[in-house]
Scaffold this motif. Structure first.
Motif, PDB file in Angstrom:
ATOM      1  N   SER A 135      -5.450 -21.518  17.575  1.00 24.33           N
ATOM      2  CA  SER A 135      -4.601 -21.354  18.789  1.00 24.33           C
ATOM      3  C   SER A 135      -5.034 -22.502  19.812  1.00 24.33           C
ATOM      4  CB  SER A 135      -5.539 -20.060  19.589  1.00 24.33           C
ATOM      5  OG  SER A 135      -5.308 -18.987  18.906  1.00 24.33           O
ATOM      6  N   PRO A 136      -4.169 -23.439  20.082  1.00 26.49           N
ATOM      7  CA  PRO A 136      -4.082 -24.433  20.955  1.00 26.49           C
ATOM      8  C   PRO A 136      -5.011 -24.311  22.245  1.00 26.49           C
ATOM      9  CG  PRO A 136      -1.710 -24.267  20.073  1.00 26.49           C
ATOM     10  CD  PRO A 136      -2.590 -23.017  19.727  1.00 26.49           C
ATOM     11  N   GLY A 137      -5.678 -25.147  22.534  1.00 32.10           N
ATOM     12  CA  GLY A 137      -6.327 -25.155  23.883  1.00 32.10           C
ATOM     13  C   GLY A 137      -7.864 -24.903  23.641  1.00 32.10           C
ATOM     14  N   TYR A 138      -8.403 -24.908  24.682  1.00 30.73           N
ATOM     15  CA  TYR A 138     -10.127 -24.635  24.575  1.00 30.73           C
ATOM     16  C   TYR A 138     -10.225 -22.936  24.105  1.00 30.73           C
ATOM     17  CZ  TYR A 138     -14.704 -23.648  26.304  1.00 30.73           C
ATOM     18  OH  TYR A 138     -15.939 -22.990  26.087  1.00 30.73           O
ATOM     19  N   GLN A 139     -11.336 -22.619  23.259  1.00 40.00           N
ATOM     20  CA  GLN A 139     -11.440 -21.619  22.522  1.00 40.00           C
ATOM     21  C   GLN A 139     -12.882 -21.335  22.389  1.00 40.00           C
ATOM     22  OE1 GLN A 139      -9.132 -19.210  21.936  1.00 40.00           O
ATOM     23  NE2 GLN A 139      -7.366 -20.501  22.448  1.00 40.00           N
ATOM     24  N   THR A 140     -13.148 -20.214  22.315  1.00 37.94           N
ATOM     25  CA  THR A 140     -14.779 -19.943  21.910  1.00 37.94           C
ATOM     26  C   THR A 140     -14.422 -19.058  20.438  1.00 37.94           C
ATOM     27  OG1 THR A 140     -14.548 -17.534  22.742  1.00 37.94           O
ATOM     28  CG2 THR A 140     -15.470 -19.315  24.400  1.00 37.94           C
ATOM     29  N   PRO A 141     -15.614 -19.164  19.654  1.00 34.98           N
ATOM     30  CA  PRO A 141     -15.409 -18.568  18.497  1.00 34.98           C
ATOM     31  C   PRO A 141     -14.653 -17.167  18.309  1.00 34.98           C
ATOM     32  CG  PRO A 141     -17.458 -19.609  18.587  1.00 34.98           C
ATOM     33  CD  PRO A 141     -17.049 -19.580  19.699  1.00 34.98           C
ATOM     34  N   ALA A 142     -15.323 -16.405  19.180  1.00 38.19           N
ATOM     35  CA  ALA A 142     -14.612 -14.845  19.452  1.00 38.19           C
ATOM     36  C   ALA A 142     -13.327 -14.693  19.961  1.00 38.19           C
ATOM     37  CB  ALA A 142     -15.615 -14.053  19.911  1.00 38.19           C
ATOM     38  N   SER A 143     -13.031 -15.765  20.846  1.00 36.20           N
ATOM     39  CA  SER A 143     -11.743 -15.709  21.479  1.00 36.20           C
ATOM     40  C   SER A 143     -10.608 -16.021  20.676  1.00 36.20           C
ATOM     41  CB  SER A 143     -11.630 -16.498  22.804  1.00 36.20           C
ATOM     42  OG  SER A 143     -11.479 -17.842  22.492  1.00 36.20           O
ATOM     43  N   ALA A 144     -10.869 -17.115  19.564  1.00 36.03           N
ATOM     44  CA  ALA A 144      -9.804 -17.480  18.489  1.00 36.03           C
ATOM     45  C   ALA A 144      -9.817 -16.507  17.386  1.00 36.03           C
ATOM     46  CB  ALA A 144     -10.450 -18.963  18.389  1.00 36.03           C
ATOM     47  N   TYR A 145     -10.993 -16.063  17.065  1.00 46.99           N
ATOM     48  CA  TYR A 145     -11.071 -15.251  15.598  1.00 46.99           C
ATOM     49  C   TYR A 145     -11.597 -13.761  15.680  1.00 46.99           C
ATOM     50  CZ  TYR A 145      -9.861 -19.736  14.121  1.00 46.99           C
ATOM     51  OH  TYR A 145      -9.173 -21.076  14.024  1.00 46.99           O
ATOM     52  N   GLY A 146     -11.850 -13.167  16.932  1.00 48.44           N
ATOM     53  CA  GLY A 146     -12.065 -11.991  17.222  1.00 48.44           C
ATOM     54  C   GLY A 146     -13.659 -11.671  16.794  1.00 48.44           C
ATOM     55  N   GLU A 147     -14.241 -10.425  17.045  1.00 41.33           N
ATOM     56  CA  GLU A 147     -15.469 -10.013  16.917  1.00 41.33           C
ATOM     57  C   GLU A 147     -15.871  -9.951  15.524  1.00 41.33           C
ATOM     58  OE1 GLU A 147     -15.509  -5.124  16.805  1.00 41.33           O
ATOM     59  OE2 GLU A 147     -14.610  -6.013  18.653  1.00 41.33           O
ATOM     60  N   ASN A 148     -15.257  -9.742  14.466  1.00 36.68           N
ATOM     61  CA  ASN A 148     -15.486  -9.765  13.180  1.00 36.68           C
ATOM     62  C   ASN A 148     -15.645 -11.087  12.507  1.00 36.68           C
ATOM     63  OD1 ASN A 148     -15.776  -6.916  13.336  1.00 36.68           O
ATOM     64  ND2 ASN A 148     -13.613  -6.683  13.116  1.00 36.68           N
ATOM     65  N   LEU A 149     -15.472 -12.166  13.062  1.00 43.14           N
ATOM     66  CA  LEU A 149     -15.446 -13.588  12.708  1.00 43.14           C
ATOM     67  C   LEU A 149     -17.035 -13.722  12.129  1.00 43.14           C
ATOM     68  CD1 LEU A 149     -14.855 -16.415  12.158  1.00 43.14           C
ATOM     69  CD2 LEU A 149     -15.844 -16.985  14.377  1.00 43.14           C
ATOM     70  N   VAL A 150     -17.982 -13.092  12.702  1.00 46.16           N
ATOM     71  CA  VAL A 150     -19.434 -13.431  12.085  1.00 46.16           C
ATOM     72  C   VAL A 150     -19.636 -12.470  10.886  1.00 46.16           C
ATOM     73  CG1 VAL A 150     -20.390 -11.283  13.433  1.00 46.16           C
ATOM     74  CG2 VAL A 150     -21.672 -13.228  13.050  1.00 46.16           C
ATOM     75  N   MET A 151     -18.819 -11.541  10.614  1.00 49.82           N
ATOM     76  CA  MET A 151     -19.029 -10.645   9.516  1.00 49.82           C
ATOM     77  C   MET A 151     -18.390 -11.451   8.123  1.00 49.82           C
ATOM     78  SD  MET A 151     -20.556  -8.530  10.932  1.00 49.82           S
ATOM     79  CE  MET A 151     -20.915  -7.500   9.334  1.00 49.82           C
ATOM     80  N   GLU A 152     -17.667 -12.389   8.374  1.00 50.97           N
ATOM     81  CA  GLU A 152     -17.315 -13.354   7.297  1.00 50.97           C
ATOM     82  C   GLU A 152     -18.265 -13.937   6.692  1.00 50.97           C
ATOM     83  OE1 GLU A 152     -13.403 -15.156   7.662  1.00 50.97           O
ATOM     84  OE2 GLU A 152     -12.906 -13.937   9.219  1.00 50.97           O
ATOM     85  N   ILE A 153     -19.518 -14.299   7.301  1.00 50.29           N
ATOM     86  CA  ILE A 153     -20.555 -15.128   6.867  1.00 50.29           C
ATOM     87  C   ILE A 153     -21.297 -14.326   6.181  1.00 50.29           C
ATOM     88  CG2 ILE A 153     -22.571 -16.414   7.676  1.00 50.29           C
ATOM     89  CD1 ILE A 153     -21.129 -16.444  10.305  1.00 50.29           C
ATOM     90  N   PRO A 154     -21.876 -14.844   4.810  1.00 50.81           N
ATOM     91  CA  PRO A 154     -22.473 -14.172   3.938  1.00 50.81           C
ATOM     92  C   PRO A 154     -23.977 -13.562   4.297  1.00 50.81           C
ATOM     93  CG  PRO A 154     -21.731 -16.153   2.846  1.00 50.81           C
ATOM     94  CD  PRO A 154     -21.535 -16.202   4.278  1.00 50.81           C
ATOM     95  N   GLY A 155     -24.241 -12.474   4.376  1.00 51.14           N
ATOM     96  CA  GLY A 155     -25.784 -11.887   4.601  1.00 51.14           C
ATOM     97  C   GLY A 155     -25.768 -11.290   5.862  1.00 51.14           C
ATOM     98  N   VAL A 156     -24.878 -11.316   6.677  1.00 52.69           N
ATOM     99  CA  VAL A 156     -24.771 -10.787   7.996  1.00 52.69           C
ATOM    100  C   VAL A 156     -24.453  -9.244   8.203  1.00 52.69           C
ATOM    101  CG1 VAL A 156     -23.564 -10.538  10.259  1.00 52.69           C
ATOM    102  CG2 VAL A 156     -23.587 -12.807   9.014  1.00 52.69           C
ATOM    103  N   ASN A 157     -25.599  -8.573   8.833  1.00 49.44           N
ATOM    104  CA  ASN A 157     -25.502  -7.038   8.870  1.00 49.44           C
ATOM    105  C   ASN A 157     -25.460  -6.836  10.125  1.00 49.44           C
ATOM    106  OD1 ASN A 157     -25.862  -6.510   6.111  1.00 49.44           O
ATOM    107  ND2 ASN A 157     -27.877  -7.364   6.438  1.00 49.44           N
TER     108      ASN A 157
END
Length: 352
Positions: free
Chosen positions: A325-347
């Motif tokens: 998404s063009p412009g200033y973003q934060t990780p969750a504003s760009a990719y949602g609350e489940n972005l972190v769940m794509e990282i291996p080993g996150v519970n």
């Protein structure tokens, strides 16, 4: 496979980890930095191209960015290095990621939102442990309790240690105090103004308030007006900090900071691979609304540098696939609350 992104600061502790794991995501970065004696051997070992230039060399910086679609900026201290990289990205139409965690840097980059939208460029600082897990928890909590007025975020590491870069950045902030968000405004408060015990799930740990990046980013992500951020410390450290007003002036002296930095440079560059594998990050968040209703989310994740390596590569992979998404973003504003769940080993778990 094309070399579609530049990794600037590949000779740093975290930069090298990102370079080493890029192939896991079928990514081939161009390694870059100021020190050929460190970059060239790494590039040879990984079979990757490299560029050597100082960020103050505007021509070389622009030329390197024109070769790629995105940059992972991993060379701090970001108070000095983020702005020239952001400005160069706006000129070349290059997407910008960094692994910074400084409130001031987030606030500075946010000012280029309109310019980034005009250039069709995404500016996403904080693509690492600062602030991916906490930002995702902040958004999840906002979704659980949409009328929340207060957000508290805390993290702790079991079995980890700091890299030279992180320790040096922290040294540059010694004696500067803390920060929180109150009624929508960032306000300065003493470091360790508040302390409390938090049940992280595997264990209860004592935490104290610190000026973590979410004081800036979680406001952008959620709009919650009151935000406090905490990290795990020994209770005696928290008690000692109550006397900080007596010695903050000493810690701000450049001679004292130089002594501390020299000591840092004599230590290992960062935690060894085995130490990182055995360490864990624990993250906790709580929101409260006007009626006193609460929601809590807690998370167990890989050690911070390991998480940063994966999250930065996951995000740059999304960008290269056209998901941005063009412009200033934060990780969750760009990719949602489940972005972190794509990282291996996150519970992650929600506590009602």
């Amino acid at each position: 496979m094309q070399h579609e992104f530049l990794l600037y600061g590949a000779n740093g502790y975290t930069g090298e980890l990102i370079a080493r794991h890029a192939m896991q995501y079928k990514l081939l970065p161009i390694l870059a930095g100021r020190r050929k004696e460190q970059i060239a051997p790494l590039a040879a070992k990984l079979g990757l191209p490299y560029r050597i230039f100082d960020m103050n060399d505007g021509g070389a910086l622009l030329a390197a960015l024109k070769e790629v679609k995105a940059v992972i900026h991993a060379a701090g201290p970001f108070e000095y290095t983020a702005k020239p990289m952001v400005l160069a990205c706006l000129l070349t139409g290059t997407h910008y990621l960094d692994i910074n965690g400084s409130i001031e840097v987030f606030e500075m980059i946010k000012q280029y939102d309109a310019s980034a939208k005009k250039a069709g460029v995404m500016l996403l600082p904080g693509a690492g442990f600062d602030v991916v897990p906490t930002d995702c928890i902040a958004l999840q909590l906002k979704n659980l309790l949409p009328n929340a007025v207060r957000l508290q975020l805390a993290f702790a590491t079991t079995g980890g240690s700091l890299s030279h870069g992180t320790a040096t950045t922290m040294t540059d902030k010694l004696g500067e105090g803390g920060a929180e968000r109150k009624d929508g405004k960032i306000v300065k408060v003493p470091l360790g103004k508040k302390g409390m015990w938090v049940d992280f799930g595997p264990k209860q740990l004592f935490v104290m308030s610190i000026p973590w990046g979410d004081v800036s980013t979680a406001w952008f992500t959620t709009g919650i007006p009151n935000i406090e951020t905490y990290t795990g410390v020994a209770k005696k450290t928290f008690t000692l900090l109550k006397l900080q007003w007596l010695f903050n002036w000493v810690l701000r002296r450049s001679s004292i900071r130089k002594i501390i930095k020299n000591k840092i440079n004599r230590q290992p560059a960062g935690p060894a691979d085995e130490q990182r594998t055995n360490a864990r990050s624990l993250v906790w968040g709580q929101v409260i609304n006007e009626d006193g209703k609460t929601a809590i989310v807690r998370m167990s994740a890989p050690e911070g540098y390991t998480l940063t390596t994966h999250s930065a590569l996951i995000i740059v992979q999304k960008i290269l696939n056209g998901n941005f998404s063009p412009g200033y973003q934060t990780p969750a504003s760009a990719y949602g609350e489940n972005l972190v769940m794509e990282i291996p080993g996150v519970n992650r778990e929600v506590i009602e």
